[in-house]
Design an enzyme around this catalytic site. Structure first.
Site, PDB file in Angstrom:
ATOM      1  N   CYS A  94      -4.043  -4.276   9.039  1.00  0.00           N
ATOM      2  CA  CYS A  94      -4.763  -4.412   7.548  1.00  0.00           C
ATOM      3  C   CYS A  94      -3.264  -4.460   6.674  1.00  0.00           C
ATOM      4  O   CYS A  94      -3.326  -5.402   5.665  1.00  0.00           O
ATOM      5  CB  CYS A  94      -5.427  -3.402   7.294  1.00  0.00           C
ATOM      6  N   HIS A 269      -5.917   2.470   4.193  1.00  0.00           N
ATOM      7  CA  HIS A 269      -6.215   1.319   4.471  1.00  0.00           C
ATOM      8  C   HIS A 269      -5.808   0.318   3.554  1.00  0.00           C
ATOM      9  O   HIS A 269      -5.429   0.863   2.139  1.00  0.00           O
ATOM     10  CB  HIS A 269      -7.874   0.843   4.544  1.00  0.00           C
ATOM     11  N   ASN A 289     -11.696  -7.582   2.462  1.00  0.00           N
ATOM     12  CA  ASN A 289     -11.365  -6.832   3.489  1.00  0.00           C
ATOM     13  C   ASN A 289     -10.896  -7.620   4.489  1.00  0.00           C
ATOM     14  O   ASN A 289     -10.962  -8.764   4.452  1.00  0.00           O
ATOM     15  CB  ASN A 289     -12.390  -5.683   3.946  1.00  0.00           C
TER      16      ASN A 289
END
Length: 327
Positions: A94, A269, A289
């Site tokens: 990520c 994240h 996302n």
């Protein structure tokens, strides 16, 4: 991964609202949590190396008059990368995805749509040795990733199986949680791809040495001020946001997320921030996302705005890519 020094985590203390009242809004009713979802996404880690932190930019110029609702996908509709939903697969990438995708968006925006390219997530994941102590699929530091782009540059590379760019993403998509039609992610995840100093896509016509993009000016952090964050997005395009959600975030389906879990946050994240809005008097940030289009609201989510939910507003980072020599 260790917590970054100086990052203010969410506490149970009340938050002062814009109207001067001391309170937090009640849980938005639109949030749907699916408790049967899998926990693979917990492996999606981000680390932050304070030696590689980016300077905070304080906006001193007159701010634009900002709309109540804003979606970068609509303002810069000709930049398809803003809307693209990636699936990181069984790799904690990520940190690389959010940075590379944000840079891709800004290259398109700065060039008025002339340069529609994807910056290579694969190269950043594989070659940035300062981004992580362990190989890139075990997590990494988005700040270090921005410094890598500034110092070394990155080539192009599209999503998995796209056959686009110099170094496309080689890791296949999978079902990051238990929902969806894709095959489940393997329990132990993917190995980090090797770092190559050539184009891995045999059909790409451009030379590796001629495919690099970089920036003239260093990366910067937007001050943790709601209006300054909005102004940055409105003027220059999407940013990267680093935050620390709770376990219930993995099960998010729809609505405006704010944590309903009293336990400690489970992970750092990194995501791409593209806008803001209000629904039923609840303000939110609009975010992309990297868990595929079957997660959340077609791959996006909304999170409570203005209350530093899960430290979301503490770490907004970005960079202005160099494009003049490329046009």
């Amino acid at each position: 991964m260790s917590s970054p020094l100086g990052l203010t985590l969410k506490t149970n203390q009340p938050t002062k609202t814009k109207q001067g009242e001391v309170d937090r809004p009640t849980r938005p009713s639109g949030l749907v949590a699916e408790k049967s979802a899998g926990l693979y996404a917990v492996r999606n880690l981000v680390s932050i190396n304070n030696d590689l932190s980016v300077p905070i930019w304080i906006e001193e110029n007159k701010r634009d008059i900002l709309p109540d609702n804003f979606d970068a996908r609509l303002k810069w509709f000709y930049c398809k990368s803003i809307s693209r939903i990636w699936n990181q697969g069984a790799c904690s990438s990520c940190w690389a995805l959010s940075v590379a995708n944000m840079i891709s968006d800004r290259i398109c925006i700065q060039s008025d749509g002339i340069l529609e390219i994807d910056i290579s997530v694969e190269q950043l994941l594989s070659c940035c040795t300062n981004c992580s102590i362990l190989p890139g699929c075990y997590g990494g530091d988005p700040q270090a990733a921005l410094w890598y782009f500034y110092n070394e540059g990155l080539v192009t590379g599209g999503p998995y199986d796209s056959n686009k760019g110099c170094q496309p993403y080689s890791l296949p998509p999978c079902k990051v949680t238990s929902e969806g039609t894709l095959p489940p992610c393997p329990e132990f995840g993917y190995d980090t791809p090797p770092c190559y100093y050539n184009c891995t896509n045999p059909s790409y016509q451009k030379l590796y040495s001629e495919d690099f993009y970089t920036a003239d000016f260093p990366p910067y952090q937007v001050r943790a001020d709601e209006e300054e964050i909005k102004n940055e997005i409105y003027k220059n395009g999407p940013t990267v946001a680093i935050f620390k959600p709770y376990i219930d975030f993995i099960y998010y389906k729809t609505g405006i997320y704010h944590s309903t879990n009293d336990t400690n946050p489970v992970m750092w994240h990194s995501v791409k921030l593209i806008g803001w809005g209000t629904e039923n008097d609840v303000p939110y940030w609009l975010v992309v996302n990297s868990w595929g289009s079957e997660w959340g609201e077609n791959g996006t989510f909304r999170i409570l705005r203005g209350f530093n939910e899960c430290s979301f507003e503490n770490h907004i980072i970005t960079i202005i890519p160099k494009i003049n020599a490329l046009l």
